[in-house]
Design an enzyme around this catalytic site. Structure first.
Site, short mmCIF file in Angstrom:
data_model
loop_
_atom_site.label_atom_id
_atom_site.label_comp_id
_atom_site.label_asym_id
_atom_site.label_seq_id
_atom_site.Cartn_x
_atom_site.Cartn_y
_atom_site.Cartn_z
CE LYS A 106 -13.78 -2.93 -31.87
NZ LYS A 106 -15.01 -2.12 -31.95
NE ARG A 122 -11.38 2.80 -32.89
CZ ARG A 122 -11.63 2.20 -31.72
NH1 ARG A 122 -10.71 1.48 -31.13
NH2 ARG A 122 -12.82 2.32 -31.16
NE ARG A 180 -19.98 0.08 -24.72
CZ ARG A 180 -19.18 0.02 -25.79
NH1 ARG A 180 -18.91 -1.14 -26.34
NH2 ARG A 180 -18.71 1.12 -26.32
NE ARG A 217 -16.10 3.53 -23.55
CZ ARG A 217 -15.68 2.87 -24.62
NH1 ARG A 217 -15.59 1.55 -24.60
NH2 ARG A 217 -15.34 3.49 -25.72
NE ARG A 266 -17.03 5.57 -29.32
CZ ARG A 266 -17.57 4.72 -28.45
NH1 ARG A 266 -18.59 5.09 -27.69
NH2 ARG A 266 -17.09 3.51 -28.35
#
Ligand code: AMP
Length: 205
Positions: free
Chosen positions: A13, A88, A122, A151, A162
């Site tokens: 995204k 969300r 990532r 992260r 998540r």
């Protein structure tokens, strides 16, 4: 032009949002980036949000809704905006409807098994927010000079929470916006440029 990018964590995204926002000259609003900035600055909102983010859980709706309301009142949102990571939950979508009208919702679909590999590799730039993947980027430095980091919530233990949060609380938004006739669906399990092309085609159509 007021748009929403929907999709699970790791769907791409953030990457796609930057391109779309630049193409249409609209503001890119990432609630995740806004929260990380609050955490970095050590604000009361940041301290509250961090306790949820570290566990992979969603931050309470009222915190997010207040933050978004302020953000879209800023001058750079006059021509429109693209939400990345908001809404969300159905409650957030309902609150948003009371504040403004949304034109289009783009849902980027990627199977769960691909997401885990994407998220765990990532790396993010603390300065400009750009993201890279270790499989395709050999350096630990961003093109802007920032030193890339992982992260905390991209670690394997948190990613599972998540994804569960996404399926339970966010995925129902797909039907919600389909019923309103606003939903466009693209295949996110493809190279970045191919996904960008599909999004552009869908939006132009
Ligand atoms: P993201 O960068 O979009 O993956 O967001 C990182 C984390 O910030 C999420 O796992 C949540 O803890 C929190 N967050 C971001 N956006 C929202 C939202 N719209 N509602 C609730 N929590 C959010």
């Amino acid at each position: 032009m007021k748009m929403i990018l929907l999709g699970p964590p790791g769907a791409g995204k953030g990457t796609q949002a930057k391109g779309i926002a630049a193409r249409y000259g609209i503001a890119h609003i990432s609630t995740g980036d806004m929260l990380r900035a609050e955490v970095r600055e050590g604000t009361p909102l940041g301290r509250e949000a961090k306790s949820y983010m570290d566990k992979g859980q969603l931050v309470p709706d009222e915190v997010i809704i207040g933050m978004v309301k302020n953000r879209i009142a800023a001058p750079d949102c006059e021509k429109g905006f693209l939400f990345d990571g908001f809404p969300r939950t159905i409650a957030q979508a309902e609150a948003l409807e009371k504040i403004t009208d949304i034109d289009r919702v783009v849902d980027i679909e990627v199977p769960d098994e691909r997401l885990i590999a994407r998220i765990s590799g990532r790396r993010m730039c603390p300065l400009c927010g750009a993201t890279y993947h270790v499989s395709t980027y050999g350096s630990d430095k961003c093109s802007c000079g920032g030193v890339l980091y992982q992260r905390d919530d991209d670690r394997a233990e948190t990613v599972a929470v998540r994804l569960t949060e996404y399926h339970k609380k966010t995925a129902p938004l797909i039907d919600y916006y389909a019923q309103k006739g606003k939903l466009l669906t693209v295949n996110g399990d493809a190279p970045v440029d191919a996904v960008a092309d599909e999004i552009a085609r869908e939006l132009d159509a």
